[in-house]
Design a protein around this motif. Structure first.
Motif, PDB file in Angstrom:
ATOM      1  N   SER A   1      -4.652   2.870   4.989  1.00 44.65           N
ATOM      2  CA  SER A   1      -4.190   1.486   4.799  1.00 44.65           C
ATOM      3  C   SER A   1      -4.470   0.642   6.030  1.00 44.65           C
ATOM      4  O   SER A   1      -4.882  -0.523   5.917  1.00 44.65           O
ATOM      5  CB  SER A   1      -2.691   1.482   4.488  1.00 44.65           C
ATOM      6  N   ALA A   2      -4.240   1.225   7.210  1.00 45.43           N
ATOM      7  CA  ALA A   2      -4.525   0.500   8.447  1.00 45.43           C
ATOM      8  C   ALA A   2      -6.008   0.180   8.554  1.00 45.43           C
ATOM      9  O   ALA A   2      -6.396  -0.934   8.934  1.00 45.43           O
ATOM     10  CB  ALA A   2      -4.071   1.321   9.647  1.00 45.43           C
ATOM     11  N   CYS A   3      -6.847   1.153   8.191  1.00 45.02           N
ATOM     12  CA  CYS A   3      -8.296   0.930   8.249  1.00 45.02           C
ATOM     13  C   CYS A   3      -8.723  -0.162   7.278  1.00 45.02           C
ATOM     14  O   CYS A   3      -9.517  -1.044   7.622  1.00 45.02           O
ATOM     15  CB  CYS A   3      -9.034   2.231   7.937  1.00 45.02           C
ATOM     16  N   VAL A   4      -8.190  -0.112   6.050  1.00 42.97           N
ATOM     17  CA  VAL A   4      -8.539  -1.114   5.048  1.00 42.97           C
ATOM     18  C   VAL A   4      -8.098  -2.504   5.506  1.00 42.97           C
ATOM     19  O   VAL A   4      -8.835  -3.495   5.366  1.00 42.97           O
ATOM     20  CB  VAL A   4      -7.904  -0.763   3.691  1.00 42.97           C
TER      21      VAL A   4
ATOM     22  N   PHE B   1      -6.938 -13.535  -3.432  1.00 42.19           N
ATOM     23  CA  PHE B   1      -7.642 -12.534  -4.238  1.00 42.19           C
ATOM     24  C   PHE B   1      -7.854 -11.247  -3.426  1.00 42.19           C
ATOM     25  O   PHE B   1      -7.548 -10.135  -3.885  1.00 42.19           O
ATOM     26  CB  PHE B   1      -8.979 -13.141  -4.674  1.00 42.19           C
ATOM     27  N   LEU B   2      -8.363 -11.408  -2.198  1.00 42.03           N
ATOM     28  CA  LEU B   2      -8.635 -10.243  -1.355  1.00 42.03           C
ATOM     29  C   LEU B   2      -7.354  -9.571  -0.875  1.00 42.03           C
ATOM     30  O   LEU B   2      -7.252  -8.337  -0.885  1.00 42.03           O
ATOM     31  CB  LEU B   2      -9.490 -10.664  -0.156  1.00 42.03           C
ATOM     32  N   LEU B   3      -6.363 -10.363  -0.464  1.00 41.30           N
ATOM     33  CA  LEU B   3      -5.114  -9.786   0.035  1.00 41.30           C
ATOM     34  C   LEU B   3      -4.423  -8.941  -1.045  1.00 41.30           C
ATOM     35  O   LEU B   3      -3.863  -7.880  -0.743  1.00 41.30           O
ATOM     36  CB  LEU B   3      -4.176 -10.896   0.507  1.00 41.30           C
ATOM     37  N   LEU B   4      -4.463  -9.392  -2.282  1.00 43.26           N
ATOM     38  CA  LEU B   4      -3.864  -8.619  -3.367  1.00 43.26           C
ATOM     39  C   LEU B   4      -4.642  -7.343  -3.636  1.00 43.26           C
ATOM     40  O   LEU B   4      -4.071  -6.323  -4.047  1.00 43.26           O
ATOM     41  CB  LEU B   4      -3.807  -9.473  -4.641  1.00 43.26           C
ATOM     42  N   ALA B   5      -5.949  -7.389  -3.412  1.00 39.36           N
ATOM     43  CA  ALA B   5      -6.782  -6.210  -3.671  1.00 39.36           C
ATOM     44  C   ALA B   5      -6.644  -5.147  -2.582  1.00 39.36           C
ATOM     45  O   ALA B   5      -6.812  -3.951  -2.867  1.00 39.36           O
ATOM     46  CB  ALA B   5      -8.248  -6.634  -3.801  1.00 39.36           C
ATOM     47  N   LEU B   6      -6.327  -5.544  -1.348  1.00 38.12           N
ATOM     48  CA  LEU B   6      -6.307  -4.593  -0.239  1.00 38.12           C
ATOM     49  C   LEU B   6      -5.349  -3.419  -0.453  1.00 38.12           C
ATOM     50  O   LEU B   6      -5.740  -2.261  -0.217  1.00 38.12           O
ATOM     51  CB  LEU B   6      -5.980  -5.323   1.073  1.00 38.12           C
ATOM     52  N   PRO B   7      -4.087  -3.636  -0.872  1.00 43.10           N
ATOM     53  CA  PRO B   7      -3.205  -2.476  -1.092  1.00 43.10           C
ATOM     54  C   PRO B   7      -3.734  -1.533  -2.178  1.00 43.10           C
ATOM     55  O   PRO B   7      -3.618  -0.308  -2.052  1.00 43.10           O
ATOM     56  CB  PRO B   7      -1.874  -3.108  -1.514  1.00 43.10           C
ATOM     57  N   VAL B   8      -4.318  -2.095  -3.227  1.00 35.80           N
ATOM     58  CA  VAL B   8      -4.873  -1.289  -4.308  1.00 35.80           C
ATOM     59  C   VAL B   8      -6.053  -0.468  -3.795  1.00 35.80           C
ATOM     60  O   VAL B   8      -6.185   0.725  -4.095  1.00 35.80           O
ATOM     61  CB  VAL B   8      -5.306  -2.188  -5.483  1.00 35.80           C
ATOM     62  N   LEU B   9      -6.920  -1.118  -3.004  1.00 34.08           N
ATOM     63  CA  LEU B   9      -8.071  -0.415  -2.444  1.00 34.08           C
ATOM     64  C   LEU B   9      -7.633   0.669  -1.455  1.00 34.08           C
ATOM     65  O   LEU B   9      -8.242   1.736  -1.395  1.00 34.08           O
ATOM     66  CB  LEU B   9      -9.007  -1.414  -1.757  1.00 34.08           C
TER      67      LEU B   9
ATOM     68  N   ALA C   1       0.837  -1.201   0.000  1.00 35.57           N
ATOM     69  CA  ALA C   1       0.000   0.000   0.000  1.00 35.57           C
ATOM     70  C   ALA C   1       0.877   1.259   0.000  1.00 35.57           C
ATOM     71  O   ALA C   1       0.602   2.227  -0.711  1.00 35.57           O
ATOM     72  CB  ALA C   1      -0.920  -0.009   1.220  1.00 35.57           C
ATOM     73  N   ARG C   2       1.940   1.226   0.781  1.00 39.41           N
ATOM     74  CA  ARG C   2       2.888   2.357   0.811  1.00 39.41           C
ATOM     75  C   ARG C   2       3.546   2.540  -0.553  1.00 39.41           C
ATOM     76  O   ARG C   2       3.738   3.667  -1.022  1.00 39.41           O
ATOM     77  CB  ARG C   2       3.938   2.108   1.895  1.00 39.41           C
ATOM     78  N   GLN C   3       3.891   1.435  -1.200  1.00 45.65           N
ATOM     79  CA  GLN C   3       4.503   1.490  -2.526  1.00 45.65           C
ATOM     80  C   GLN C   3       3.558   2.111  -3.547  1.00 45.65           C
ATOM     81  O   GLN C   3       4.006   2.767  -4.504  1.00 45.65           O
ATOM     82  CB  GLN C   3       4.885   0.070  -2.953  1.00 45.65           C
ATOM     83  N   LEU C   4       2.263   1.952  -3.325  1.00 46.23           N
ATOM     84  CA  LEU C   4       1.260   2.510  -4.236  1.00 46.23           C
ATOM     85  C   LEU C   4       0.855   3.926  -3.865  1.00 46.23           C
ATOM     86  O   LEU C   4      -0.040   4.511  -4.494  1.00 46.23           O
ATOM     87  CB  LEU C   4       0.016   1.617  -4.254  1.00 46.23           C
ATOM     88  N   GLY C   5       1.486   4.478  -2.823  1.00 49.84           N
ATOM     89  CA  GLY C   5       1.205   5.858  -2.437  1.00 49.84           C
ATOM     90  C   GLY C   5       0.021   6.040  -1.522  1.00 49.84           C
ATOM     91  O   GLY C   5      -0.529   7.139  -1.411  1.00 49.84           O
TER      92      GLY C   5
ATOM     93  N   LEU D   1       8.212  -8.155  -8.627  1.00 48.61           N
ATOM     94  CA  LEU D   1       7.911  -7.937 -10.033  1.00 48.61           C
ATOM     95  C   LEU D   1       7.724  -6.449 -10.341  1.00 48.61           C
ATOM     96  O   LEU D   1       8.128  -5.968 -11.408  1.00 48.61           O
ATOM     97  CB  LEU D   1       6.659  -8.723 -10.444  1.00 48.61           C
ATOM     98  N   ARG D   2       7.127  -5.724  -9.430  1.00 49.42           N
ATOM     99  CA  ARG D   2       6.980  -4.276  -9.636  1.00 49.42           C
ATOM    100  C   ARG D   2       8.351  -3.597  -9.604  1.00 49.42           C
ATOM    101  O   ARG D   2       8.577  -2.614 -10.323  1.00 49.42           O
ATOM    102  CB  ARG D   2       6.058  -3.670  -8.588  1.00 49.42           C
ATOM    103  N   TRP D   3       9.256  -4.109  -8.790  1.00 47.02           N
ATOM    104  CA  TRP D   3      10.608  -3.546  -8.753  1.00 47.02           C
ATOM    105  C   TRP D   3      11.351  -3.807 -10.057  1.00 47.02           C
ATOM    106  O   TRP D   3      12.249  -3.042 -10.430  1.00 47.02           O
ATOM    107  CB  TRP D   3      11.386  -4.110  -7.564  1.00 47.02           C
ATOM    108  N   LEU D   4      10.994  -4.887 -10.753  1.00 47.71           N
ATOM    109  CA  LEU D   4      11.611  -5.139 -12.056  1.00 47.71           C
ATOM    110  C   LEU D   4      11.340  -3.984 -13.027  1.00 47.71           C
ATOM    111  O   LEU D   4      12.139  -3.713 -13.931  1.00 47.71           O
ATOM    112  CB  LEU D   4      11.067  -6.432 -12.668  1.00 47.71           C
ATOM    113  N   ILE D   5      10.214  -3.325 -12.841  1.00 46.50           N
ATOM    114  CA  ILE D   5       9.864  -2.183 -13.694  1.00 46.50           C
ATOM    115  C   ILE D   5      10.528  -0.903 -13.204  1.00 46.50           C
ATOM    116  O   ILE D   5      10.978  -0.079 -13.999  1.00 46.50           O
ATOM    117  CB  ILE D   5       8.331  -1.987 -13.725  1.00 46.50           C
ATOM    118  N   GLU D   6      10.657  -0.771 -11.891  1.00 48.89           N
ATOM    119  CA  GLU D   6      11.036   0.514 -11.308  1.00 48.89           C
ATOM    120  C   GLU D   6      12.531   0.703 -11.096  1.00 48.89           C
ATOM    121  O   GLU D   6      13.039   1.827 -11.212  1.00 48.89           O
ATOM    122  CB  GLU D   6      10.302   0.706  -9.970  1.00 48.89           C
ATOM    123  N   VAL D   7      13.275  -0.367 -10.757  1.00 39.74           N
ATOM    124  CA  VAL D   7      14.680  -0.179 -10.394  1.00 39.74           C
ATOM    125  C   VAL D   7      15.571  -0.169 -11.628  1.00 39.74           C
ATOM    126  O   VAL D   7      15.229  -0.732 -12.676  1.00 39.74           O
ATOM    127  CB  VAL D   7      15.164  -1.292  -9.425  1.00 39.74           C
ATOM    128  N   ARG D   8      16.720   0.469 -11.517  1.00 37.72           N
ATOM    129  CA  ARG D   8      17.652   0.559 -12.635  1.00 37.72           C
ATOM    130  C   ARG D   8      18.392  -0.757 -12.873  1.00 37.72           C
ATOM    131  O   ARG D   8      18.763  -1.074 -14.000  1.00 37.72           O
ATOM    132  CB  ARG D   8      18.659   1.685 -12.377  1.00 37.72           C
TER     133      ARG D   8
END
Length: 452
Positions: A110-113, A291-299, A100-104, A144-151
């Protein structure tokens, strides 16, 4: 960072509350298997616990997790098992917050969600190897997201290799990581801004595929995984998604919302991971928590909208007092429950009747009771337990028919010296009036009968 640590600390009391009772039959036979593996310094290859399939080939899909539970049990009994599992659940919560922090997202939102999602996940956060899957999937998405972001993507690739090897030896569900990585490649290639990273994702796919083979069974892992699915058709958690179940419906709806948000944002990795989990949830409800755990940071990120943050700021005192009260109550409940930490759930398991089983007895037992009998009475051979992939759907179904009292007693109980079944079962009702069986122990959860 301080706010994120506080958000994680607020989650911990709920972790301890969940760890109070051990309610899954799997946990107990996994502990005994771990102890057996440690004692003999090798993975069991044949069933040592039952008289119905004793000696038949047995493939373990969580041998590493069993060893972890066995070591925890040797260190502190079932309390140690509960605490080890609680630590894994704490890691799951921490990874949700990190993503969630990585997604801003806001730490407060995030704690509430996370705390709102916790009651939905409670049934799934038990001492079972699925906890490893939850951790591994969340960690894989982060890498996998770091594969996109890191140099320098080399180190995330190395981390993915290590993660996959550890995952596949703790639980054989690591093939889920291969699916997530594969779908991620397609979405990365479709997006112009990430297309240049597609080569690294292809490397990640190759790594997850090869590292999944680094297990005691090698390529046999795939066949074993398919066998578990095919032999589990009578098990509730392997049933397809049921929209008539309110809990499943809410979890699925939140997961779909997360998928829509991730797709609209063009987040290739989260979209791929949530999509794979959605497909898995439709096939088997046991994938719903992923399914839900992956959705929580996005939500959490989606809910950290400026309007929401302004509302939080305007109601800061009221919300702070409310959140504090909830956490204080949770801490109180957790402290009150500490003396019961790690006990087999008394509403599910008959501890007294298990102790009363005669030594060396060949036991016909209800499906749920088998695991605890294996742990607490290794001298007693069970008729069935929750290793449904070993027994097969036909044997499990036959056992349920006998339990319901639908077959001839002599035929259904052939080979058994004693019977441990719920008092409400059809079999218990028939045995109470049978001249061939004697009631030795009775509890609200089970009755123990001995052949005369």
């Amino acid at each position: 960072m301080k706010s994120w640590i506080l958000a994680w600390l607020a989650f911990l009391p709920f972790v301890l509350i969940r760890a109070e009772n051990l309610a899954e039959s799997d946990t107990f036979w996994q502990v005994r298997t771990g102890i057996l593996t440690i004692a003999h310094a090798r993975i069991p290859s044949a069933d040592p616990f039952s008289w119905t399939v004793g000696g038949e080939p047995w493939t373990l899909n969580s041998w590493g997790f069993n060893v972890v539970l066995g070591l925890s049990y040797q260190a502190a009994g079932l309390v140690g098992v509960a605490l080890a599992s609680a630590c894994l659940v704490a890691v799951i919560g921490g990874l949700v917050l990190l993503l969630a922090r990585q997604l801003g997202a806001s730490p407060v939102v995030s704690a509430c969600v996370l705390l709102i999602g916790t009651p939905l996940l409670t049934l799934y956060l038990s001492a079972r190897p699925q906890l490893i899957d939850y951790i591994a999937v969340l960690a894989l998405v982060m890498l996998l997201r770091w594969l996109i972001e890191v140099r320098q993507p080399a180190w995330p690739l190395l981390a993915i290799a290590v993660l996959t090897i550890v995952w596949v030896n703790l639980h054989a569900a690591a093939l889920l990581g291969v699916a997530i990585t594969g779908v991620s490649i397609l979405l990365v290639c479709l997006k112009r801004s990430t297309r240049r990273r597609s080569g690294w994702f292809l490397a990640a796919l190759l790594i997850t595929m090869l590292c999944s083979l680094v297990n005691p069974y090698g390529a046999g892992l795939l066949a074993q995984t398919l066998q578990v699915k095919s032999e589990s058709t009578v098990i509730t958690e392997w049933q397809p998604f049921n929209p008539a179940d309110p809990l499943q419906l809410v979890m699925f709806a939140l997961g779909l919302l997360g998928l829509v948000v991730a797709a609209r944002r063009g987040d290739a990795v989260f979209t791929a991971a949530i999509f794979v989990a959605a497909c898995g949830s439709v096939a088997a409800m046991r994938v719903l928590p992923i399914f839900l755990l992956l959705a929580l940071p996005v939500l959490a990120s989606f809910a950290s909208h400026e309007a929401v943050m302004l509302y939080f700021a305007s109601r800061r005192r009221m919300l702070t007092q409310g959140a504090t009260a909830v956490v204080v109550i949770a801490v109180g409940v957790a402290v009150f429950n500490l003396p019961f930490l790690g006990r087999p759930d008394p509403t599910h398991f008959p501890s007294a009747s298990i102790k009363a089983i005669p030594p060396g007895c060949k036991l016909f037992n209800a499906y749920r009771f088998g695991g605890l009998v294996i742990l607490e009475r290794p001298d007693v051979l069970v008729s069935v337990d929750s290793r449904n992939d070993l027994y097969g759907a036909e044997r499990v179904t036959q056992s349920l028919r006998v339990l319901d009292g639908q077959v001839d007693l002599d035929e259904g109980l052939a080979g058994a010296d004693c019977v441990l079944v719920p008092p409400t079962s059809g079999l218990a009702g028939r045995l109470r009036t049978s001249a061939d069986w004697n009631l030795k122990s009775a509890e609200t959860t089970a009755e123990l009968f001995i052949r005369r």
